[in-house]
Design a protein around this motif. Sequence first.
Motif, PDB file in Angstrom:
ATOM      1  N   GLN A 297      15.349   1.153 -17.421  1.00 15.29           N
ATOM      2  CA  GLN A 297      15.534   2.556 -17.760  1.00 15.29           C
ATOM      3  C   GLN A 297      16.973   2.960 -17.477  1.00 15.29           C
ATOM      4  O   GLN A 297      17.636   2.401 -16.608  1.00 15.29           O
ATOM      5  CB  GLN A 297      14.600   3.432 -16.929  1.00 15.29           C
ATOM      6  CG  GLN A 297      13.145   3.240 -17.268  1.00 15.29           C
ATOM      7  CD  GLN A 297      12.262   4.148 -16.452  1.00 15.29           C
ATOM      8  OE1 GLN A 297      12.674   4.642 -15.412  1.00 15.29           O
ATOM      9  NE2 GLN A 297      11.055   4.373 -16.922  1.00 15.29           N
ATOM     10  N   ALA A 298      17.434   3.954 -18.205  1.00 14.56           N
ATOM     11  CA  ALA A 298      18.782   4.462 -17.982  1.00 14.56           C
ATOM     12  C   ALA A 298      18.841   5.166 -16.632  1.00 14.56           C
ATOM     13  O   ALA A 298      17.902   5.870 -16.256  1.00 14.56           O
ATOM     14  CB  ALA A 298      19.158   5.431 -19.101  1.00 14.56           C
ATOM     15  N   PRO A 299      19.922   4.974 -15.877  1.00 11.57           N
ATOM     16  CA  PRO A 299      20.036   5.657 -14.588  1.00 11.57           C
ATOM     17  C   PRO A 299      20.121   7.166 -14.780  1.00 11.57           C
ATOM     18  O   PRO A 299      20.740   7.646 -15.718  1.00 11.57           O
ATOM     19  CB  PRO A 299      21.327   5.100 -14.002  1.00 11.57           C
ATOM     20  CG  PRO A 299      22.041   4.468 -15.121  1.00 11.57           C
ATOM     21  CD  PRO A 299      21.050   4.135 -16.169  1.00 11.57           C
ATOM     22  N   CYS A 300      19.475   7.893 -13.873  1.00 13.36           N
ATOM     23  CA  CYS A 300      19.455   9.338 -14.059  1.00 13.36           C
ATOM     24  C   CYS A 300      20.217  10.083 -12.952  1.00 13.36           C
ATOM     25  O   CYS A 300      20.755  11.143 -13.200  1.00 13.36           O
ATOM     26  CB  CYS A 300      18.021   9.837 -14.162  1.00 13.36           C
ATOM     27  SG  CYS A 300      16.998   9.404 -12.754  1.00 13.36           S
ATOM     28  N   THR A 301      20.293   9.547 -11.757  1.00 13.91           N
ATOM     29  CA  THR A 301      21.020  10.246 -10.700  1.00 13.91           C
ATOM     30  C   THR A 301      22.438   9.682 -10.593  1.00 13.91           C
ATOM     31  O   THR A 301      22.737   8.613 -11.125  1.00 13.91           O
ATOM     32  CB  THR A 301      20.313  10.079  -9.338  1.00 13.91           C
ATOM     33  OG1 THR A 301      20.356   8.708  -8.964  1.00 13.91           O
ATOM     34  CG2 THR A 301      18.875  10.563  -9.393  1.00 13.91           C
ATOM     35  N   ALA A 302      23.286  10.398  -9.905  1.00 13.22           N
ATOM     36  CA  ALA A 302      24.667   9.948  -9.730  1.00 13.22           C
ATOM     37  C   ALA A 302      24.701   8.617  -8.981  1.00 13.22           C
ATOM     38  O   ALA A 302      25.492   7.731  -9.324  1.00 13.22           O
ATOM     39  CB  ALA A 302      25.468  11.005  -8.983  1.00 13.22           C
ATOM     40  N   GLN A 303      23.860   8.468  -7.976  1.00 13.32           N
ATOM     41  CA  GLN A 303      23.795   7.223  -7.209  1.00 13.32           C
ATOM     42  C   GLN A 303      23.382   6.055  -8.116  1.00 13.32           C
ATOM     43  O   GLN A 303      23.976   4.977  -8.058  1.00 13.32           O
ATOM     44  CB  GLN A 303      22.786   7.357  -6.065  1.00 13.32           C
ATOM     45  CG  GLN A 303      22.614   6.096  -5.238  1.00 13.32           C
ATOM     46  CD  GLN A 303      23.808   5.785  -4.386  1.00 13.32           C
ATOM     47  OE1 GLN A 303      24.476   6.689  -3.914  1.00 13.32           O
ATOM     48  NE2 GLN A 303      24.095   4.515  -4.205  1.00 13.32           N
ATOM     49  N   GLU A 304      22.400   6.268  -8.966  1.00 17.37           N
ATOM     50  CA  GLU A 304      21.953   5.209  -9.870  1.00 17.37           C
ATOM     51  C   GLU A 304      23.019   4.862 -10.900  1.00 17.37           C
ATOM     52  O   GLU A 304      23.188   3.691 -11.250  1.00 17.37           O
ATOM     53  CB  GLU A 304      20.656   5.628 -10.566  1.00 17.37           C
ATOM     54  CG  GLU A 304      19.471   5.681  -9.625  1.00 17.37           C
ATOM     55  CD  GLU A 304      18.235   6.236 -10.280  1.00 17.37           C
ATOM     56  OE1 GLU A 304      18.355   6.894 -11.346  1.00 17.37           O
ATOM     57  OE2 GLU A 304      17.136   6.047  -9.741  1.00 17.37           O
ATOM     58  N   ARG A 305      23.748   5.860 -11.395  1.00 20.09           N
ATOM     59  CA  ARG A 305      24.826   5.584 -12.342  1.00 20.09           C
ATOM     60  C   ARG A 305      25.936   4.776 -11.676  1.00 20.09           C
ATOM     61  O   ARG A 305      26.479   3.840 -12.261  1.00 20.09           O
ATOM     62  CB  ARG A 305      25.376   6.880 -12.923  1.00 20.09           C
ATOM     63  CG  ARG A 305      24.443   7.549 -13.918  1.00 20.09           C
ATOM     64  CD  ARG A 305      25.130   8.666 -14.667  1.00 20.09           C
ATOM     65  NE  ARG A 305      25.634   9.721 -13.805  1.00 20.09           N
ATOM     66  CZ  ARG A 305      24.967  10.816 -13.458  1.00 20.09           C
ATOM     67  NH1 ARG A 305      23.757  11.018 -13.928  1.00 20.09           N
ATOM     68  NH2 ARG A 305      25.510  11.715 -12.669  1.00 20.09           N
ATOM     69  N   THR A 306      26.259   5.127 -10.440  1.00 19.32           N
ATOM     70  CA  THR A 306      27.288   4.394  -9.702  1.00 19.32           C
ATOM     71  C   THR A 306      26.832   2.963  -9.454  1.00 19.32           C
ATOM     72  O   THR A 306      27.601   2.016  -9.647  1.00 19.32           O
ATOM     73  CB  THR A 306      27.588   5.089  -8.361  1.00 19.32           C
ATOM     74  OG1 THR A 306      27.999   6.421  -8.624  1.00 19.32           O
ATOM     75  CG2 THR A 306      28.666   4.363  -7.598  1.00 19.32           C
ATOM     76  N   ASP A 307      25.587   2.793  -9.036  1.00 23.13           N
ATOM     77  CA  ASP A 307      25.061   1.458  -8.790  1.00 23.13           C
ATOM     78  C   ASP A 307      25.077   0.615 -10.061  1.00 23.13           C
ATOM     79  O   ASP A 307      25.406  -0.571 -10.030  1.00 23.13           O
ATOM     80  CB  ASP A 307      23.635   1.532  -8.238  1.00 23.13           C
ATOM     81  CG  ASP A 307      23.590   2.067  -6.812  1.00 23.13           C
ATOM     82  OD1 ASP A 307      24.647   2.092  -6.148  1.00 23.13           O
ATOM     83  OD2 ASP A 307      22.494   2.460  -6.374  1.00 23.13           O
ATOM     84  N   ALA A 308      24.722   1.223 -11.188  1.00 25.25           N
ATOM     85  CA  ALA A 308      24.721   0.495 -12.455  1.00 25.25           C
ATOM     86  C   ALA A 308      26.140   0.075 -12.843  1.00 25.25           C
ATOM     87  O   ALA A 308      26.352  -1.046 -13.323  1.00 25.25           O
ATOM     88  CB  ALA A 308      24.101   1.355 -13.552  1.00 25.25           C
ATOM     89  N   ALA A 309      27.108   0.955 -12.623  1.00 21.98           N
ATOM     90  CA  ALA A 309      28.495   0.635 -12.941  1.00 21.98           C
ATOM     91  C   ALA A 309      29.006  -0.496 -12.051  1.00 21.98           C
ATOM     92  O   ALA A 309      29.671  -1.426 -12.524  1.00 21.98           O
ATOM     93  CB  ALA A 309      29.378   1.868 -12.791  1.00 21.98           C
ATOM     94  N   VAL A 310      28.676  -0.431 -10.769  1.00 21.65           N
ATOM     95  CA  VAL A 310      29.103  -1.475  -9.838  1.00 21.65           C
ATOM     96  C   VAL A 310      28.470  -2.807 -10.218  1.00 21.65           C
ATOM     97  O   VAL A 310      29.136  -3.851 -10.213  1.00 21.65           O
ATOM     98  CB  VAL A 310      28.737  -1.088  -8.385  1.00 21.65           C
ATOM     99  CG1 VAL A 310      28.889  -2.262  -7.440  1.00 21.65           C
ATOM    100  CG2 VAL A 310      29.588   0.072  -7.926  1.00 21.65           C
TER     101      VAL A 310
END
Length: 72
Positions: free
Chosen positions: A16-29
């Motif tokens: 699933q696409a990340p929805c929170t800022a923490q999840e977006r950061t984790d996905a980018a990392v």
Amino acid sequence: MPRKDKTSGFFRELAQAPCTAQERTDAAVKLIRETEAETRADLTAQLRAARIAHEGTGAVSAAPPAKAKTRG
């Protein structure tokens, strides 16, 4: 205890696409680390192939490696 994955059944494997800022950061990392790991693996493979080719030709360095001096 509630399940951490929000999908069920057949579509559980789809991320699933990340929805929170923490999840977006984790996905980018995670993406950055994976691409850097692939780059390192490619470079390692190239260097290993070059070393094997160099050793296979019988090429020897001009001077043998110097021994470390011991303090006495």
